[in-house]
Design a protein around this motif. Structure first.
Motif, PDB file in Angstrom:
ATOM      1  N   VAL A   1     -23.250  45.561  -4.378  1.00  0.00           N
ATOM      2  CA  VAL A   1     -22.246  46.242  -3.966  1.00  0.00           C
ATOM      3  C   VAL A   1     -21.270  46.752  -5.091  1.00  0.00           C
ATOM      4  O   VAL A   1     -20.759  47.925  -5.376  1.00  0.00           O
ATOM      5  CB  VAL A   1     -21.213  45.584  -2.919  1.00  0.00           C
ATOM      6  CG1 VAL A   1     -20.203  46.350  -2.485  1.00  0.00           C
ATOM      7  CG2 VAL A   1     -22.164  45.573  -1.447  1.00  0.00           C
ATOM      8  N   SER A   2     -20.887  45.875  -6.112  1.00  0.00           N
ATOM      9  CA  SER A   2     -19.887  46.180  -7.102  1.00  0.00           C
ATOM     10  C   SER A   2     -20.480  46.399  -8.609  1.00  0.00           C
ATOM     11  O   SER A   2     -19.978  46.861  -9.410  1.00  0.00           O
ATOM     12  CB  SER A   2     -18.969  44.918  -7.200  1.00  0.00           C
ATOM     13  OG  SER A   2     -19.810  43.839  -7.752  1.00  0.00           O
ATOM     14  N   GLY A   3     -21.914  46.210  -8.663  1.00  0.00           N
ATOM     15  CA  GLY A   3     -22.417  46.293  -9.951  1.00  0.00           C
ATOM     16  C   GLY A   3     -22.464  45.189 -11.008  1.00  0.00           C
ATOM     17  O   GLY A   3     -22.944  45.062 -11.807  1.00  0.00           O
ATOM     18  N   ALA A   4     -21.776  44.006 -10.383  1.00  0.00           N
ATOM     19  CA  ALA A   4     -21.621  42.955 -11.246  1.00  0.00           C
ATOM     20  C   ALA A   4     -21.743  41.838 -10.301  1.00  0.00           C
ATOM     21  O   ALA A   4     -20.868  41.338  -9.517  1.00  0.00           O
ATOM     22  CB  ALA A   4     -20.223  42.899 -11.799  1.00  0.00           C
ATOM     23  N   ARG A   5     -22.759  41.054 -10.633  1.00  0.00           N
ATOM     24  CA  ARG A   5     -22.982  39.641  -9.797  1.00  0.00           C
ATOM     25  C   ARG A   5     -22.204  38.596 -10.063  1.00  0.00           C
ATOM     26  O   ARG A   5     -21.954  38.356 -11.263  1.00  0.00           O
ATOM     27  CB  ARG A   5     -24.418  39.294  -9.774  1.00  0.00           C
ATOM     28  CG  ARG A   5     -24.764  38.104  -8.827  1.00  0.00           C
ATOM     29  CD  ARG A   5     -26.127  37.798  -9.190  1.00  0.00           C
ATOM     30  NE  ARG A   5     -26.680  36.955  -7.851  1.00  0.00           N
ATOM     31  CZ  ARG A   5     -26.592  35.345  -8.105  1.00  0.00           C
ATOM     32  NH1 ARG A   5     -25.987  34.856  -9.172  1.00  0.00           N
ATOM     33  NH2 ARG A   5     -27.003  34.838  -6.760  1.00  0.00           N
ATOM     34  N   PRO A   6     -21.352  38.110  -9.409  1.00  0.00           N
ATOM     35  CA  PRO A   6     -20.272  36.873  -9.747  1.00  0.00           C
ATOM     36  C   PRO A   6     -20.957  35.731 -10.262  1.00  0.00           C
ATOM     37  O   PRO A   6     -22.170  35.590  -9.590  1.00  0.00           O
ATOM     38  CB  PRO A   6     -19.487  36.529  -8.682  1.00  0.00           C
ATOM     39  CG  PRO A   6     -20.377  36.987  -7.358  1.00  0.00           C
ATOM     40  CD  PRO A   6     -21.199  38.311  -7.783  1.00  0.00           C
ATOM     41  N   GLU A   7     -20.375  35.048 -11.027  1.00  0.00           N
ATOM     42  CA  GLU A   7     -20.611  33.554 -11.257  1.00  0.00           C
ATOM     43  C   GLU A   7     -20.896  32.943  -9.861  1.00  0.00           C
ATOM     44  O   GLU A   7     -19.882  32.931  -9.254  1.00  0.00           O
ATOM     45  CB  GLU A   7     -19.849  32.953 -12.322  1.00  0.00           C
ATOM     46  CG  GLU A   7     -20.414  31.573 -12.462  1.00  0.00           C
ATOM     47  CD  GLU A   7     -19.067  30.857 -13.372  1.00  0.00           C
ATOM     48  OE1 GLU A   7     -19.282  29.619 -13.713  1.00  0.00           O
ATOM     49  OE2 GLU A   7     -17.912  31.076 -13.467  1.00  0.00           O
ATOM     50  N   VAL A   8     -21.801  31.999  -9.660  1.00  0.00           N
ATOM     51  CA  VAL A   8     -21.944  31.258  -8.736  1.00  0.00           C
ATOM     52  C   VAL A   8     -21.418  29.939  -8.986  1.00  0.00           C
ATOM     53  O   VAL A   8     -21.861  29.070  -9.933  1.00  0.00           O
ATOM     54  CB  VAL A   8     -23.142  31.068  -8.011  1.00  0.00           C
ATOM     55  CG1 VAL A   8     -23.150  30.211  -6.654  1.00  0.00           C
ATOM     56  CG2 VAL A   8     -23.615  32.555  -7.295  1.00  0.00           C
ATOM     57  N   LEU A   9     -20.526  29.234  -8.284  1.00  0.00           N
ATOM     58  CA  LEU A   9     -19.846  27.951  -8.519  1.00  0.00           C
ATOM     59  C   LEU A   9     -20.124  27.224  -7.154  1.00  0.00           C
ATOM     60  O   LEU A   9     -19.342  27.442  -6.123  1.00  0.00           O
ATOM     61  CB  LEU A   9     -18.559  28.026  -8.956  1.00  0.00           C
ATOM     62  CG  LEU A   9     -18.048  26.707  -9.537  1.00  0.00           C
ATOM     63  CD1 LEU A   9     -18.984  26.312 -10.890  1.00  0.00           C
ATOM     64  CD2 LEU A   9     -16.533  26.921 -10.368  1.00  0.00           C
ATOM     65  N   ASN A  10     -21.181  26.274  -6.994  1.00  0.00           N
ATOM     66  CA  ASN A  10     -21.131  25.998  -5.547  1.00  0.00           C
ATOM     67  C   ASN A  10     -21.278  24.278  -5.860  1.00  0.00           C
ATOM     68  O   ASN A  10     -21.958  23.746  -6.322  1.00  0.00           O
ATOM     69  CB  ASN A  10     -22.929  26.006  -5.260  1.00  0.00           C
ATOM     70  CG  ASN A  10     -23.169  25.836  -3.771  1.00  0.00           C
ATOM     71  OD1 ASN A  10     -22.366  25.144  -3.184  1.00  0.00           O
ATOM     72  ND2 ASN A  10     -24.304  26.281  -3.112  1.00  0.00           N
ATOM     73  N   PHE A  11     -20.118  23.984  -5.124  1.00  0.00           N
ATOM     74  CA  PHE A  11     -19.802  22.429  -4.959  1.00  0.00           C
ATOM     75  C   PHE A  11     -20.489  21.652  -3.748  1.00  0.00           C
ATOM     76  O   PHE A  11     -20.193  20.725  -3.357  1.00  0.00           O
ATOM     77  CB  PHE A  11     -18.412  22.084  -4.969  1.00  0.00           C
ATOM     78  CG  PHE A  11     -17.686  22.666  -6.028  1.00  0.00           C
ATOM     79  CD1 PHE A  11     -18.272  22.705  -7.516  1.00  0.00           C
ATOM     80  CD2 PHE A  11     -16.508  23.188  -6.126  1.00  0.00           C
ATOM     81  CE1 PHE A  11     -17.567  23.383  -8.631  1.00  0.00           C
ATOM     82  CE2 PHE A  11     -15.812  23.488  -7.104  1.00  0.00           C
ATOM     83  CZ  PHE A  11     -16.429  23.819  -8.547  1.00  0.00           C
ATOM     84  N   ALA A  12     -21.201  22.273  -3.023  1.00  0.00           N
ATOM     85  CA  ALA A  12     -21.720  21.925  -1.841  1.00  0.00           C
ATOM     86  C   ALA A  12     -22.700  20.660  -1.779  1.00  0.00           C
ATOM     87  O   ALA A  12     -23.239  20.674  -2.979  1.00  0.00           O
ATOM     88  CB  ALA A  12     -22.660  23.183  -0.817  1.00  0.00           C
ATOM     89  N   VAL A  13     -22.631  19.817  -0.951  1.00  0.00           N
ATOM     90  CA  VAL A  13     -23.372  18.622  -1.004  1.00  0.00           C
ATOM     91  C   VAL A  13     -24.453  18.376   0.298  1.00  0.00           C
ATOM     92  O   VAL A  13     -23.596  18.318   1.451  1.00  0.00           O
ATOM     93  CB  VAL A  13     -22.499  17.551  -1.162  1.00  0.00           C
ATOM     94  CG1 VAL A  13     -23.198  16.233  -1.003  1.00  0.00           C
ATOM     95  CG2 VAL A  13     -21.742  17.578  -2.314  1.00  0.00           C
ATOM     96  N   PRO A  14     -25.389  18.208   0.013  1.00  0.00           N
ATOM     97  CA  PRO A  14     -26.250  18.146   1.387  1.00  0.00           C
ATOM     98  C   PRO A  14     -25.817  16.872   2.092  1.00  0.00           C
ATOM     99  O   PRO A  14     -25.679  15.947   1.554  1.00  0.00           O
ATOM    100  CB  PRO A  14     -27.785  18.094   0.926  1.00  0.00           C
ATOM    101  CG  PRO A  14     -27.707  18.643  -0.349  1.00  0.00           C
ATOM    102  CD  PRO A  14     -26.443  18.520  -0.926  1.00  0.00           C
ATOM    103  N   GLY A  15     -25.495  16.968   3.423  1.00  0.00           N
ATOM    104  CA  GLY A  15     -25.101  15.697   4.177  1.00  0.00           C
ATOM    105  C   GLY A  15     -23.801  15.653   4.413  1.00  0.00           C
ATOM    106  O   GLY A  15     -23.170  14.626   4.975  1.00  0.00           O
ATOM    107  N   GLU A  16     -22.842  16.309   3.710  1.00  0.00           N
ATOM    108  CA  GLU A  16     -21.458  16.049   3.527  1.00  0.00           C
ATOM    109  C   GLU A  16     -20.992  16.617   5.052  1.00  0.00           C
ATOM    110  O   GLU A  16     -21.235  17.451   5.784  1.00  0.00           O
ATOM    111  CB  GLU A  16     -20.876  17.405   2.706  1.00  0.00           C
ATOM    112  CG  GLU A  16     -19.448  17.271   2.594  1.00  0.00           C
ATOM    113  CD  GLU A  16     -19.157  16.508   0.976  1.00  0.00           C
ATOM    114  OE1 GLU A  16     -20.021  15.271   0.910  1.00  0.00           O
ATOM    115  OE2 GLU A  16     -18.341  16.748   0.170  1.00  0.00           O
ATOM    116  N   THR A  17     -19.772  15.479   5.226  1.00  0.00           N
ATOM    117  CA  THR A  17     -19.007  15.771   6.728  1.00  0.00           C
ATOM    118  C   THR A  17     -17.634  16.174   6.241  1.00  0.00           C
ATOM    119  O   THR A  17     -17.477  16.527   5.078  1.00  0.00           O
ATOM    120  CB  THR A  17     -19.013  14.497   7.287  1.00  0.00           C
ATOM    121  OG1 THR A  17     -18.176  13.537   6.497  1.00  0.00           O
ATOM    122  CG2 THR A  17     -20.142  14.101   7.843  1.00  0.00           C
TER     123      THR A  17
END
Length: 179
Positions: A66-82
């Motif tokens: 959409v914007s022409g610039a893919r953002p940096e991805v910073l993913n702190f997600a943790v499988p199993g996290e509640t």
């Protein structure tokens, strides 16, 4: 000024938030949550990595298209996290997410909440521009509830009351994250 869109989706077992503006070069998309945010598929089929998987990858790709610039991805997600683990400490699911082993972050001694605080401080200092954030928590809270001995022996109204309390508790954590 960038256009800003804020969406809150609350359905059974899922609390998801998207805050978005069109990214420019150097912008960051921050993903928080559990296995759905990390991109977990199966125990043996999920690669260790930085979490540029699943819906996070597709959303980042969309933003780039959409914007022409893919953002940096910073993913702190943790499988199993509640929702309780978010600030209280992760289980073994953090082993999938290699960002927890990045020397700049300092190792696996950090919770998602602490990494979020660090990223927000970088944003406030002007060293990082966070344009998009998604938060997905709550599914594992419900799975833990259903796994409790005697849960399925309760009446449907008692089960529903516990489910509602669990969802409300997860929603409160997500609201706190937004705060």
């Amino acid at each position: 000024m960038a256009s800003v869109r804020y969406t809150f989706v609350h359905s059974v077992g899922v609390c998801a938030i998207a805050f978005s503006a069109l990214p420019a070069s150097g912008d960051t998309y921050l993903a928080l949550g559990d296995s759905l945010a990390f991109g977990y598929s199966t125990f043996l089929g999920t690669p260790q990595g930085l979490g540029d998987n699943g819906y996070v990858r597709r959303y980042a790709d969309h933003l780039g298209g959409v914007s022409g610039a893919r953002p940096e991805v910073l993913n702190f997600a943790v499988p199993g996290e509640t929702s309780g683990d978010f600030a209280g400490g992760a289980g073994f699911g953090f082993l999938y997410n290699q960002i927890y082993f990045d020397d700049a972050i300092g190792g696996a001694d950090f919770t998602q909440a602490e990494l979020l605080d660090r990223s927000l401080a970088e944003h406030a200092a002007g060293t990082r521009t966070i344009t998009n954030v998604t938060v997905q928590l709550g599914v594992n809270d419900l799975l833990q509830l259903a796994d409790q001995p005697g849960f399925f022996g309760l009446s449907s109204s008692e089960q529903l009351a516990q489910i509602n309390a669990t969802i409300n508790s997860a929603a409160a954590v997500v609201s706190g994250i937004l705060g």
